[in-house]
Design a protein around this motif. Structure first.
Motif, PDB file in Angstrom:
ATOM      1  N   MET A 245     108.710 -22.308  38.225  1.00 26.29           N
ATOM      2  CA  MET A 245     109.993 -21.614  38.305  1.00 26.29           C
ATOM      3  C   MET A 245     110.483 -21.240  36.911  1.00 26.29           C
ATOM      4  O   MET A 245     111.100 -20.201  36.709  1.00 26.29           O
ATOM      5  CB  MET A 245     111.035 -22.490  39.004  1.00 26.29           C
ATOM      6  CG  MET A 245     110.681 -22.870  40.436  1.00 26.29           C
ATOM      7  SD  MET A 245     110.459 -21.461  41.512  1.00 26.29           S
ATOM      8  CE  MET A 245     112.157 -21.015  41.835  1.00 26.29           C
TER       9      MET A 245
ATOM     10  N   TRP B  59     109.131 -17.890  35.255  1.00 30.99           N
ATOM     11  CA  TRP B  59     109.462 -16.611  35.891  1.00 30.99           C
ATOM     12  C   TRP B  59     110.030 -15.628  34.875  1.00 30.99           C
ATOM     13  O   TRP B  59     110.957 -15.941  34.147  1.00 30.99           O
ATOM     14  CB  TRP B  59     110.468 -16.833  37.013  1.00 30.99           C
ATOM     15  CG  TRP B  59     110.737 -15.578  37.775  1.00 30.99           C
ATOM     16  CD1 TRP B  59     111.745 -14.690  37.544  1.00 30.99           C
ATOM     17  CD2 TRP B  59     109.969 -15.070  38.860  1.00 30.99           C
ATOM     18  NE1 TRP B  59     111.647 -13.654  38.434  1.00 30.99           N
ATOM     19  CE2 TRP B  59     110.571 -13.851  39.255  1.00 30.99           C
ATOM     20  CE3 TRP B  59     108.837 -15.512  39.544  1.00 30.99           C
ATOM     21  CZ2 TRP B  59     110.077 -13.080  40.307  1.00 30.99           C
ATOM     22  CZ3 TRP B  59     108.351 -14.744  40.588  1.00 30.99           C
ATOM     23  CH2 TRP B  59     108.967 -13.536  40.957  1.00 30.99           C
TER      24      TRP B  59
ATOM     25  N   ALA C  91     109.006  -9.173  37.902  1.00 27.40           N
ATOM     26  CA  ALA C  91     108.026  -8.740  38.896  1.00 27.40           C
ATOM     27  C   ALA C  91     106.581  -9.030  38.489  1.00 27.40           C
ATOM     28  O   ALA C  91     105.754  -9.365  39.330  1.00 27.40           O
ATOM     29  CB  ALA C  91     108.201  -7.250  39.165  1.00 27.40           C
ATOM     30  N   GLU C  92     106.260  -8.905  37.182  1.00 28.87           N
ATOM     31  CA  GLU C  92     104.873  -9.168  36.758  1.00 28.87           C
ATOM     32  C   GLU C  92     104.483 -10.597  37.077  1.00 28.87           C
ATOM     33  O   GLU C  92     103.377 -10.868  37.522  1.00 28.87           O
ATOM     34  CB  GLU C  92     104.704  -8.961  35.249  1.00 28.87           C
ATOM     35  CG  GLU C  92     105.047  -7.589  34.744  1.00 28.87           C
ATOM     36  CD  GLU C  92     106.404  -7.594  34.081  1.00 28.87           C
ATOM     37  OE1 GLU C  92     107.395  -7.418  34.824  1.00 28.87           O
ATOM     38  OE2 GLU C  92     106.486  -7.787  32.865  1.00 28.87           O
ATOM     39  N   THR C  93     105.434 -11.542  36.836  1.00 29.88           N
ATOM     40  CA  THR C  93     105.150 -12.939  37.153  1.00 29.88           C
ATOM     41  C   THR C  93     104.911 -13.095  38.647  1.00 29.88           C
ATOM     42  O   THR C  93     104.028 -13.847  39.065  1.00 29.88           O
ATOM     43  CB  THR C  93     106.320 -13.846  36.723  1.00 29.88           C
ATOM     44  OG1 THR C  93     106.799 -13.397  35.459  1.00 29.88           O
ATOM     45  CG2 THR C  93     105.862 -15.281  36.591  1.00 29.88           C
ATOM     46  N   GLY C  94     105.680 -12.360  39.452  1.00 27.40           N
ATOM     47  CA  GLY C  94     105.506 -12.414  40.899  1.00 27.40           C
ATOM     48  C   GLY C  94     104.094 -12.018  41.300  1.00 27.40           C
ATOM     49  O   GLY C  94     103.462 -12.676  42.132  1.00 27.40           O
ATOM     50  N   ALA C  95     103.575 -10.950  40.690  1.00 29.74           N
ATOM     51  CA  ALA C  95     102.212 -10.496  40.989  1.00 29.74           C
ATOM     52  C   ALA C  95     101.195 -11.568  40.604  1.00 29.74           C
ATOM     53  O   ALA C  95     100.250 -11.844  41.343  1.00 29.74           O
ATOM     54  CB  ALA C  95     101.923  -9.194  40.243  1.00 29.74           C
TER      55      ALA C  95
ATOM     56  N   LEU D  31     101.693 -14.851  40.353  1.00 30.92           N
ATOM     57  CA  LEU D  31     101.811 -16.013  41.238  1.00 30.92           C
ATOM     58  C   LEU D  31     101.192 -15.724  42.610  1.00 30.92           C
ATOM     59  O   LEU D  31     100.491 -16.559  43.181  1.00 30.92           O
ATOM     60  CB  LEU D  31     103.280 -16.403  41.412  1.00 30.92           C
ATOM     61  CG  LEU D  31     103.982 -16.932  40.156  1.00 30.92           C
ATOM     62  CD1 LEU D  31     105.420 -17.318  40.481  1.00 30.92           C
ATOM     63  CD2 LEU D  31     103.243 -18.129  39.576  1.00 30.92           C
ATOM     64  N   LEU D  32     101.450 -14.507  43.116  1.00 30.06           N
ATOM     65  CA  LEU D  32     100.937 -14.140  44.433  1.00 30.06           C
ATOM     66  C   LEU D  32      99.407 -14.129  44.431  1.00 30.06           C
ATOM     67  O   LEU D  32      98.755 -14.705  45.316  1.00 30.06           O
ATOM     68  CB  LEU D  32     101.474 -12.748  44.794  1.00 30.06           C
ATOM     69  CG  LEU D  32     101.650 -12.459  46.268  1.00 30.06           C
ATOM     70  CD1 LEU D  32     102.712 -13.383  46.843  1.00 30.06           C
ATOM     71  CD2 LEU D  32     102.055 -11.000  46.476  1.00 30.06           C
TER      72      LEU D  32
ATOM     73  N   THR E   1      98.673  -5.195  36.255  1.00 32.45           N
ATOM     74  CA  THR E   1     100.054  -4.699  36.175  1.00 32.45           C
ATOM     75  C   THR E   1     100.357  -4.247  34.757  1.00 32.45           C
ATOM     76  O   THR E   1     101.090  -3.288  34.554  1.00 32.45           O
ATOM     77  CB  THR E   1     101.073  -5.778  36.600  1.00 32.45           C
ATOM     78  OG1 THR E   1     100.815  -6.960  35.863  1.00 32.45           O
ATOM     79  CG2 THR E   1     101.013  -6.063  38.079  1.00 32.45           C
TER      80      THR E   1
ATOM     81  N   SER F 288      99.890 -14.888  30.786  1.00 32.86           N
ATOM     82  CA  SER F 288      99.970 -15.131  32.226  1.00 32.86           C
ATOM     83  C   SER F 288      99.235 -16.414  32.625  1.00 32.86           C
ATOM     84  O   SER F 288      99.294 -16.828  33.775  1.00 32.86           O
ATOM     85  CB  SER F 288      99.382 -13.952  32.994  1.00 32.86           C
ATOM     86  OG  SER F 288      97.976 -13.966  32.873  1.00 32.86           O
TER      87      SER F 288
ATOM     88  N   MET G 120     100.197 -22.368  39.415  1.00 35.94           N
ATOM     89  CA  MET G 120     100.243 -21.943  40.809  1.00 35.94           C
ATOM     90  C   MET G 120      98.939 -22.276  41.528  1.00 35.94           C
ATOM     91  O   MET G 120      98.955 -22.716  42.680  1.00 35.94           O
ATOM     92  CB  MET G 120     100.503 -20.428  40.880  1.00 35.94           C
ATOM     93  CG  MET G 120     100.861 -19.955  42.256  1.00 35.94           C
ATOM     94  SD  MET G 120     102.430 -20.708  42.772  1.00 35.94           S
ATOM     95  CE  MET G 120     102.535 -20.168  44.432  1.00 35.94           C
TER      96      MET G 120
END
Lengths: 235, 100
Positions: A179, A182, A185-189, A191-192, A225, B44, B51
């Motif tokens: 968390m 974060w 949006a790049e972090t979201g990609a 993590l996903l 990304t 990253s 994760m």
């Protein structure tokens, strides 16, 4: 740097790692108890915790332990489980401007997941110093070795950590840290991609390949990304 | 307080493997320039690795673990680390006791 500032830094590291010490002691006790069931003596458990200092690979080694021990089997398993350290050490290595080349390698020998995560977190807010890093390592290393030896000596007297939920302490710490990383949006990609690859690999491939698979997928997502952004910036 | 020879050898093999993984990343970045997309890839790594480690617990272990992970993540938005972790551990213990 004066000794006083170094001491302040060291104590800052100790403070940062202290919640994780509360979490690592039960795990160390469990590791010791498991090692005892495999016939390891307290001296052997202590030696392993002190020289290997990597909980995941130590648990895997106990899983596949034989009599007499097979150095090829557990050595290769340790390599596989700890392959994530290559990425972690590369990432942290770029944040060690305040370290001499020698202290960089020395510090890296104590790279455990929890130490790495706290150091990365620190590097986002302040310059990482050898004294602060030592403050993370010293109490955590001691706690891991001592609790492992104690667990072997106490053996079966310990309760089941799963009932108490203590096995969940480390995933919980990692979630809190995720968390904190974060950035949008790049972090979201990232993590996903990492989560999807990790779950899929864990489902279909036995062993611990899922960590490496998730990490690499996250990395690719970041590069993808990133390059799309670069194209948008140059019309 | 004895140490078996085969056990010692196994421990040393594990230690050698672990030392190798720990220093090789550092050795890699020393000889590579860190610009643009490389820098972005390296940045990253922390969220990607974290994760990958927790995802099977969060999404593929059981209802109790999934709920506890969500509680922990939500708590982390506002509360300090130790409190969030304690909430997650308490949550998983209660849900498992309930048979989830």
């Amino acid at each position: 740097m004066t000794n006083n500032i170094k001491l302040q830094d060291f104590l800052g590291g100790v403070r940062a790692i202290s919640p994780l010490i509360a979490a690592v002691v039960p795990i160390g006790l469990v590791f010791g108890a498991v090692a005892a069931t495999k016939g390891l003596t307290p001296a052997e458990t202590g030696l392993m915790s002190a020289l290997v200092f990597a909980g995941g690979s130590q648990f895997v080694a106990m899983d596949i332990w034989t009599h007499p021990a097979s150095w090829v089997g557990v050595g290769f398993a340790a390599l596989l489980v700890n392959i994530r350290h290559v990425l972690m050490s590369a990432s942290l290595g770029t944040k060690m401007a305040g370290f001499s080349p020698r202290s960089r390698y020395l510090s890296m020998l104590f790279l455990a997941d929890e130490i790495w995560a706290m150091a990365e977190f620190r590097a986002k807010m302040a310059r990482l110093t050898p004294a602060w890093f030592a403050g993370l390592v010293a109490p955590f290393y001691l706690a891991w070795v001592v609790s492992g030896v104690a667990g072997t000596a106490l053996g079966a007297f310990l309760g089941d950590p799963v009932v108490l939920g203590l096995d969940f302490a480390f995933p919980a710490v990692f979630i809190v840290l995720v968390m904190g990383f974060w950035k949008g949006a790049e972090t979201g990609a990232v993590l996903l991609a990492s989560a999807a690859a990790s779950v899929a690999t864990q489902h279909f491939v036995p062993g611990v390949w899922y960590i490496a698979a998730g990490a690499v997928a996250g990395l690719f997502a970041a590069v993808a990304t990133g390059s799309r952004k670069a194209e948008e910036a140059t019309p | 307080m004895t140490v078996d020879f085969a056990t010692l050898l196994a421990i040393l093999a594990m230690a050698a493997a672990t030392v190798f993984t720990r220093v090789s990343g550092l050795a890699l970045v020393r000889h590579v320039s860190l610009e643009g997309s490389r820098r972005q890839a390296i940045e990253s790594i922390p969220p990607a690795v974290l994760m990958a480690v927790v995802a099977p617990t969060a999404f593929a272990t059981g209802i109790a673990e999934t709920i506890a992970c969500a509680v922990t993540a939500f708590a982390a938005l506002r509360l300090p680390m130790l409190v969030s972790v304690a909430l997650g551990v308490a949550c998983v213990a209660i849900l498992r006791a309930l048979g989830l």
